[in-house]
Design a protein around this motif. Structure first.
Motif, short mmCIF file in Angstrom:
data_model
loop_
_atom_site.label_atom_id
_atom_site.label_comp_id
_atom_site.label_asym_id
_atom_site.label_seq_id
_atom_site.Cartn_x
_atom_site.Cartn_y
_atom_site.Cartn_z
N TYR A 38 4.08 -0.28 -6.62
CA TYR A 38 3.66 0.37 -5.23
C TYR A 38 3.74 2.31 -5.66
O TYR A 38 4.64 2.60 -6.09
N TYR B 236 8.33 -4.77 0.37
CA TYR B 236 6.95 -4.63 0.26
C TYR B 236 6.56 -6.02 -0.38
O TYR B 236 5.53 -6.59 0.12
N LEU C 151 3.54 -3.53 7.74
CA LEU C 151 4.10 -2.39 7.22
C LEU C 151 3.19 -1.11 8.12
O LEU C 151 1.93 -0.90 7.82
N LEU D 53 8.45 3.98 -0.41
CA LEU D 53 8.42 3.15 0.84
C LEU D 53 8.45 3.59 1.91
O LEU D 53 8.34 2.95 3.06
N ARG E 133 7.24 3.30 5.95
CA ARG E 133 6.76 1.86 6.06
C ARG E 133 7.54 0.73 6.18
O ARG E 133 7.11 -0.03 6.82
N CYS E 134 8.66 0.90 5.60
CA CYS E 134 9.56 -0.10 5.19
C CYS E 134 10.27 -0.63 6.66
O CYS E 134 11.05 0.27 7.04
#
Length: 330
Positions: free
Chosen positions: A237, A258, A278, A295, A298-299
């Motif tokens: 990622y 993720y 997400l 992340l 979005r996490c």
């Protein structure tokens, strides 16, 4: 365990060792895009390693570094205990180790020279790197390779436009294995093919791995394909490896949010599949903050610690690693 492969015994020395590999691209006087950011992993002889992640995560850049199509910014690539990362891209085609690492490209049409017959394409690496010029031996080797990949020998005289997508894929695979490489890098080799042809090519690749004893680095967006063909998996990622482990362990018990979201998005026959969203926009790979989790934003588990301290890969189970402050529990 993958249904088409058996995990090989673990030897003392990996075939490929990647350590703290970095690749940055300048996008201004003071700004750089971090395509690959301190990536480390090993590939054992006879092992299939899957590499997954969404578009733009750095997969293609990583395999181009390994196959020496791009120069390394920092870090080390070691193949059979020989450091390759210091060899310049222009010099690598003359390296004695060039034949040991071969690449199967994503689009079998674009990767074939339209002016070369299938025979010319398959024998070109032998002429260039194998130093074999005898016509009779080249014809014999081309016939052997055609048989190995299931390509009728009468098609060797045809040009790419005279071949189907599956036949062109077989020509590309035959070219890649012509020099008996120890590592085959597969860049989504079935994504441009019809579904029915994909299954045939995947079974062919699994059969070739067993028969020839090669190691695979298999890049794909299709997680089901990776589960079918690979022993271990790396999840990438925004330039970083965020989870790594045996295929069944990662699919059955993903430890990183993720990875869990990726697996939840796999199409299912269940009445009510529950994909994990997400939300939000991905963080920019240009001059990313080294203290913030890639992340974050979005996490679904993001907390204050995630924007203050970058999580590092840590062993959560034997051979199962994840880079998360709040990993999922089994």
């Amino acid at each position: 365990m993958s249904p088409l492969t058996q995990p090989p015994p673990t030897p003392a020395t990996p075939l490929l060792q990647v350590r703290d590999l970095c690749k940055t691209f300048p996008v201004g006087k003071q700004t750089h895009l971090r395509a690959v950011d301190h990536v480390s992993f090993d590939i054992q002889p006879g092992e299939s390693l899957g590499l997954v992640g969404e578009s733009g995560c750095g997969k293609s850049t990583l395999i181009r570094l390994i196959t020496r199509l791009l120069d390394v910014t920092a870090g080390e690539i070691r193949f059979e205990d020989i450091i390759l990362s210091t060899v310049a891209v222009r010099q690598f085609p003359q390296s004695a180790y060039r034949a040991g690492i071969q690449l199967v490209f994503q689009d079998p049409t674009d990767s074939l020279n339209p002016r070369f017959t299938a025979y010319d394409t398959i024998t070109e690496p032998i002429r260039r790197l194998g130093h074999q010029q005898d016509k009779g031996q080249l014809q014999q080797r081309a016939a052997e390779l055609a048989d190995l990949v299931g390509l009728p020998q009468e098609l060797l005289s045809r040009f790419p436009h005279q071949l189907s997508g599956g036949q062109k894929a077989r020509v590309g695979i035959a070219r890649a294995i012509a020099l008996n490489p120890k590592l085959l890098v597969l860049d989504e080799p079935t994504s441009a093919l019809d579904v029915s042809v994909q299954a045939v090519i995947l079974h062919l690749l699994a059969d070739l791995k067993r028969r020839l004893g090669m190691s695979y680095l298999f890049v794909s967006h299709d997680l089901n394909v990776v589960r079918l063909l690979c022993d271990r998996i790396l999840v990438m990622y925004l330039g970083k490896i965020i989870e790594a482990g045996p295929v069944e362990a990662v699919f059955d018990h993903p430890r990183h949010p993720y990875t869990e979201a990726l697996i939840s998005a796999i199409p299912s026959f269940e009445a009510k599949p529950h994909p994990i969203p997400l939300t939000g926009e991905p963080r920019s790979p240009i001059n990313p903050d080294p203290s913030v989790c890639r992340l974050y934003g979005r996490c679904p588990k993001g907390e204050d610690r995630c924007q203050q301290e970058m999580p590092v890969l840590q062993a959560l189970d034997p051979n199962h690693w994840a880079a998360c402050h709040f990993p999922n529990h089994e």
